[in-house]
Structures are given as C-alpha cells and as structure tokens.
Write a protein that holds these residues in place. Sequence first.
Motif, PDB file in Angstrom:
ATOM      1  N   LEU A 101       0.819  -1.208   0.000  1.00 12.04           N
ATOM      2  CA  LEU A 101       0.000   0.000   0.000  1.00 12.04           C
ATOM      3  C   LEU A 101       0.858   1.264   0.000  1.00 12.04           C
ATOM      4  N   THR A 102       1.995   1.203   0.687  1.00  9.92           N
ATOM      5  CA  THR A 102       2.908   2.353   0.705  1.00  9.92           C
ATOM      6  C   THR A 102       3.371   2.681  -0.704  1.00  9.92           C
ATOM      7  N   GLU A 103       3.672   1.650  -1.479  1.00  3.60           N
ATOM      8  CA  GLU A 103       4.100   1.857  -2.870  1.00  3.60           C
ATOM      9  C   GLU A 103       2.994   2.499  -3.701  1.00  3.60           C
ATOM     10  N   LEU A 104       1.741   2.258  -3.314  1.00  5.26           N
ATOM     11  CA  LEU A 104       0.605   2.818  -4.039  1.00  5.26           C
ATOM     12  C   LEU A 104       0.187   4.182  -3.490  1.00  5.26           C
ATOM     13  N   GLY A 105       0.842   4.618  -2.419  1.00  4.89           N
ATOM     14  CA  GLY A 105       0.539   5.920  -1.833  1.00  4.89           C
ATOM     15  C   GLY A 105      -0.538   5.907  -0.780  1.00  4.89           C
ATOM     16  N   PHE A 106      -0.772   4.722  -0.155  1.00  2.21           N
ATOM     17  CA  PHE A 106      -1.820   4.609   0.863  1.00  2.21           C
ATOM     18  C   PHE A 106      -1.231   4.169   2.195  1.00  2.21           C
ATOM     19  N   LEU A 130     -10.078   1.932   0.155  1.00  5.30           N
ATOM     20  CA  LEU A 130      -9.110   3.023   0.185  1.00  5.30           C
ATOM     21  C   LEU A 130      -9.131   3.776  -1.131  1.00  5.30           C
ATOM     22  N   ASP A 131      -9.262   5.093  -1.071  1.00  6.10           N
ATOM     23  CA  ASP A 131      -9.062   5.940  -2.251  1.00  6.10           C
ATOM     24  C   ASP A 131      -8.476   7.264  -1.786  1.00  6.10           C
ATOM     25  N   GLN A 132      -8.066   8.078  -2.717  1.00  2.57           N
ATOM     26  CA  GLN A 132      -7.389   9.335  -2.382  1.00  2.57           C
ATOM     27  C   GLN A 132      -8.355  10.468  -2.072  1.00  2.57           C
ATOM     28  N   GLU A 133      -9.633  10.266  -2.313  1.00  2.00           N
ATOM     29  CA  GLU A 133     -10.627  11.329  -2.149  1.00  2.00           C
ATOM     30  C   GLU A 133     -11.386  11.273  -0.825  1.00  2.00           C
ATOM     31  N   ASN A 134     -11.454  10.089  -0.202  1.00  3.27           N
ATOM     32  CA  ASN A 134     -12.298   9.904   0.981  1.00  3.27           C
ATOM     33  C   ASN A 134     -11.546   9.172   2.081  1.00  3.27           C
TER      34      ASN A 134
END
Length: 261
Positions: free
Chosen positions: A111-116, A177-181
């Motif tokens: 997840l870290t690699e994906l930015g989460f 998980l998403d970047q918006e919420n």
Amino acid sequence: MEPKRGWVGTDLGKFRACDGTYQLYSYDELPPLDESLFSGAYEWLGTPADEPMAITTGVQLAPVEVVVSLNGETNDDLMDEWDRRYKREQELLAQAPAQHPVVLAELVSSLTELGFTLPAAFTTFLGNEKLLSGVSSCTCCTWDIPAKPSPSPLADGAYLVRFMRDSQDLLFWYLHLDQENPPFVVVSSFNFETAADLDPEEALDQLWFCGPEFEEFLYRFWIENEIWFATNEEKKLTPTQLAYVEHYPKKKKKKKKKKHK
C-alpha cells in the motif's frame, strides 16, 4: 461512485428476524452508535490493546447448511463444496502464527508503494491477538488479510483490503481506500482477489457500504454477534445490548378472540 448502503447480518433473536444465514438490512435503519466509543484503543472490548501479538486466522469449522443467498436463491450446492472449503481452512490452520504479521507487513509495504496508509485502528486490531479473540462470529467468519490489495470497482486508483471472510465464502468484508475519501468498510459476495475479471456492473451490484470507518463497523459486528449468542443461548442481555435492540419496534401480541358461549 458511491456504493449502495446496506448491512448484511444475522437475526437478533426475537428483536430482528432473518430469512436465512444472512439478510441484507437497510443501513439507515440500523441502531445509532455512540461515536465517542471509537478512539482506536478498543476499550469497549474490555481487552487492552497494549501488546501487539501474532495474528491468528480464527478459523472455526462450521457445519454445512443450506442457506438463502442475498438474491433470494437457495444454494443447494454447499455439500459439493465442502471438500474445497475444508482443505482451505486446514491450510489456514496449518500456517504458523508468526507468518501472519509478515503478511500484514507485506500488505503495508504494498500500500505504501501505491501511496496509501492503513488506519491505525485497522493495524492495531489485526496485529493484536487479544483483540482478535475478543470478537466472536456466530457464522464462523475468519480474519483473513492478503499481501496485496485488490482494485476497487468504485473508482480508478481505489483499492480494497480484505480483512474478513465468511467460513463458507458467502461474503467478504473489505476496507476501501481511495485518495478522495477517508477509508470505509464494504461487504461483497465476491472475493476480489480471485475475481479480477468481473463485469464492473456485476461487481458494483454485489457491493455495499457497511461502515464509515473500521472500528465503528467492528463494534456493530461485535455487538450483534454477542446479542445473537445471548438470545440463542437464552441468556440475559446486558444493558448495552438491550439499548441496541430496543431500537427495533416490539412485535404486538395478537389478542385472542373471546369465544361466545
């Protein structure tokens, strides 16, 4: 895209009926919860989250039964799938407990690699055997995390992290998980880790929002299962459990008609 809202649960004794092993209930008609309970320390479990311990699968073998699926169709083929499920459960049981923190670490790295980043409440719970053992499941659900997340059908660049599955693989619960919420919990009849080629519309049709964050979902799952065990074992409900079920209207007793002499 926002998912449909729904709670897939069991009966609560005389307080809430259920047509099968599970039933889809209106999320907006569920009893309200006290949000002040959700600090990330899980005090409501009565088990201090002080020592991170090895993650366990919590596998329990359940009897095979005919159940009603969420679309109302009866599943008569569970007996034929018993060998497959039994083998999977035995494989999970055979895994050394020391391997489970490794899987969690691999998931965090992926997840870290994906930015989460996983919420602290999520890793606190899944990394603590005391907390895991404090949540029972009347349908023998198991804690089950993957090494990598699965793409979410809700949005491009969004992911699903499975954390629990029904013992008969009827249902799977995920952290979305998403970047918006902020992260939220969803449930589906699909295992997205092995069903990557699903039709998008079909995938969305079998996905429901069931919690605004992990600890709140877990509290509701926990208390409903505690109520199920208490009512089925004819035990007295605690004040907290009573406050939860009193949300549901009491069934009126039918008046007996007087017989004329």
